[in-house]
Design an enzyme around this catalytic site. Structure first.
Site, PDB file in Angstrom:
ATOM      1  N   LYS A  39       0.840  -1.205   0.000  1.00 56.35           N
ATOM      2  CA  LYS A  39       0.000   0.000   0.000  1.00 56.35           C
ATOM      3  C   LYS A  39       0.876   1.256   0.000  1.00 56.35           C
ATOM      4  O   LYS A  39       0.594   2.221  -0.704  1.00 56.35           O
ATOM      5  CB  LYS A  39      -0.957  -0.014   1.202  1.00 56.35           C
ATOM      6  CG  LYS A  39      -2.085  -1.035   1.037  1.00 56.35           C
ATOM      7  CD  LYS A  39      -2.919  -1.249   2.303  1.00 56.35           C
ATOM      8  CE  LYS A  39      -3.925  -2.383   2.059  1.00 56.35           C
ATOM      9  NZ  LYS A  39      -4.747  -2.705   3.247  1.00 56.35           N
ATOM     10  N   ASP A  89     -11.180   2.520   3.436  1.00 56.68           N
ATOM     11  CA  ASP A  89     -11.482   1.091   3.292  1.00 56.68           C
ATOM     12  C   ASP A  89     -12.971   0.864   3.008  1.00 56.68           C
ATOM     13  O   ASP A  89     -13.352  -0.215   2.556  1.00 56.68           O
ATOM     14  CB  ASP A  89     -11.140   0.344   4.593  1.00 56.68           C
ATOM     15  CG  ASP A  89      -9.760  -0.297   4.572  1.00 56.68           C
ATOM     16  OD1 ASP A  89      -9.291  -0.654   3.474  1.00 56.68           O
ATOM     17  OD2 ASP A  89      -9.171  -0.449   5.664  1.00 56.68           O
ATOM     18  N   GLN A 120      -5.071  -1.705   9.421  1.00 55.54           N
ATOM     19  CA  GLN A 120      -4.957  -3.020   8.789  1.00 55.54           C
ATOM     20  C   GLN A 120      -5.566  -4.096   9.684  1.00 55.54           C
ATOM     21  O   GLN A 120      -5.277  -4.155  10.884  1.00 55.54           O
ATOM     22  CB  GLN A 120      -3.479  -3.321   8.481  1.00 55.54           C
ATOM     23  CG  GLN A 120      -3.248  -4.582   7.687  1.00 55.54           C
ATOM     24  CD  GLN A 120      -3.804  -4.535   6.253  1.00 55.54           C
ATOM     25  OE1 GLN A 120      -3.886  -3.467   5.647  1.00 55.54           O
ATOM     26  NE2 GLN A 120      -4.194  -5.673   5.730  1.00 55.54           N
TER      27      GLN A 120
HETATM   28  N1  GUN Z   1      -7.119  -7.049   5.791  1.00 60.01           N
HETATM   29  C1  GUN Z   1      -7.375  -7.764   4.669  1.00 60.01           C
HETATM   30  N2  GUN Z   1      -7.861  -6.958   3.705  1.00 60.01           N
HETATM   31  C2  GUN Z   1      -7.916  -5.714   4.226  1.00 60.01           C
HETATM   32  C3  GUN Z   1      -8.315  -4.455   3.705  1.00 60.01           C
HETATM   33  O1  GUN Z   1      -8.766  -4.314   2.558  1.00 60.01           O
HETATM   34  N3  GUN Z   1      -8.205  -3.408   4.561  1.00 60.01           N
HETATM   35  C4  GUN Z   1      -7.760  -3.542   5.831  1.00 60.01           C
HETATM   36  N4  GUN Z   1      -7.711  -2.451   6.588  1.00 60.01           N
HETATM   37  N5  GUN Z   1      -7.379  -4.697   6.339  1.00 60.01           N
HETATM   38  C5  GUN Z   1      -7.454  -5.772   5.544  1.00 60.01           C
END
Ligand code: GUN
Length: 291
Positions: free
Chosen positions: A52, A119, A96
């Protein structure tokens, strides 16, 4: 059979985003800023967050990574969220997942200002999305819709079958697929307690596998000519790799691919698109499009 190239599609979209960002900055606007909160040292989460941050660089965004050990308390993490909510330099942020067991993920998600919730996990964004209002849309389903659009794979009036009912993928995917302005499809959601799974899957024009069970979609579950989208990314041991593991999708790719008109690989399919859609949401946050 078309191999749907998520990596190339994501790269093209990130280049488009970067171009727009440089225009914004050149005309005196603010460079979008994404913050990511990472708790603990889960291998998968470390990789996602690293990717990211790299994607932010590719898009010309500013990024900030905030790391905490997995003994951080829920109250301390909620304080971090409040600080990010109040920080005008941060346009959007993510925490996350998964979080350690002593922290309520729902409490943390609900503490995020929905206007910075890139998100798309906050109930306000989920609810708005469900009734077709402007919202941050969760990145994996948005990435799948974008791949289907860019590969001219129709969904309107088609039968879409989704395997899995998670809050992050299955549920929002079903919501978007049934909406006229997105998928406009006839949608079936299957899960661990569904019956006749094989027969249901065989009806699908588009089959989306998001249950997190490696290689469990087999050739007998797929209608000839269907499009298959694989959301699975399970780490399975592989002694031939330097890392000791490889990523395995939910689809038995080698057996299923010859039956499909189009299919996403793992890796290089849905994964890069998910991160790319997070970037698109961050651009939206930078432009204050959700308020
Ligand atoms: N864990 C797995 N996929 C995601 C996501 O798209 N966003 C976040 N914040 N955590 C995750």
């Amino acid at each position: 059979m078309t191999l749907i190239d998520g990596k190339a599609t994501a790269a093209a979209i990130k280049a488009e985003i970067k171009q727009e960002v440089e225009q914004i900055v050149a005309s005196g606007g603010k460079r979008p800023h994404l913050a990511a909160v990472l708790v603990g040292h889960d291998g998968g989460s470390e990789t996602y967050v690293k990717n990211k941050v790299l994607a932010c660089e590719a898009c010309g965004f500013r990024s900030t990574l905030l790391r905490y050990e997995d003994d951080i308390t829920e109250d301390q993490l909620l304080d971090v969220v409040r600080q990010l909510n109040d920080d005008p330099s941060v346009d959007g942020f993510i925490v996350q997942l998964p979080l350690p067991g002593h922290i309520s993920e729902q409490k943390v998600i609900q503490a995020i200002d929905y206007r910075k919730d890139v998100d798309g996990f906050h109930p306000i964004n989920v609810g708005r999305m469900a009734i077709g209002l402007p919202a941050f849309i969760s990145a994996t389903p948005l990435g799948i819709l974008t791949l289907l659009q860019r590969y001219n794979i129709p969904t309107s009036g088609r039968k879409v079958v989704i395997l899995g009912r998670s809050n992050i993928v299955g549920k929002p995917m079903a919501q978007l697929m049934m909406q006229k302005q997105y998928g406009d499809a006839t949608v079936t959601v299957l899960h661990s307690h569904s019956q006749n799974i094989r027969e249901e899957c065989r009806q699908a024009d588009v089959l989306i596998a998001a249950m997190g069970r490696p290689a469990s979609v087999t050739a007998d579950m797929v209608k000839p000519g269907a499009t298959v989208i694989d959301v699975g990314t399970t780490r399975v041991p592989d002694a031939t790799r330097k890392t000791g593991f490889r990523l395995q999708g939910d689809v038995d790719f080698d057996a299923v691919a010859p039956k499909c008109s189009a299919i996403t690989p793992v890796p290089g399919g849905v994964g890069p698109m998910t991160i790319c859609m997070l970037m698109l949401n961050t651009l939206k946050a930078g432009k204050k499009e959700i308020y």
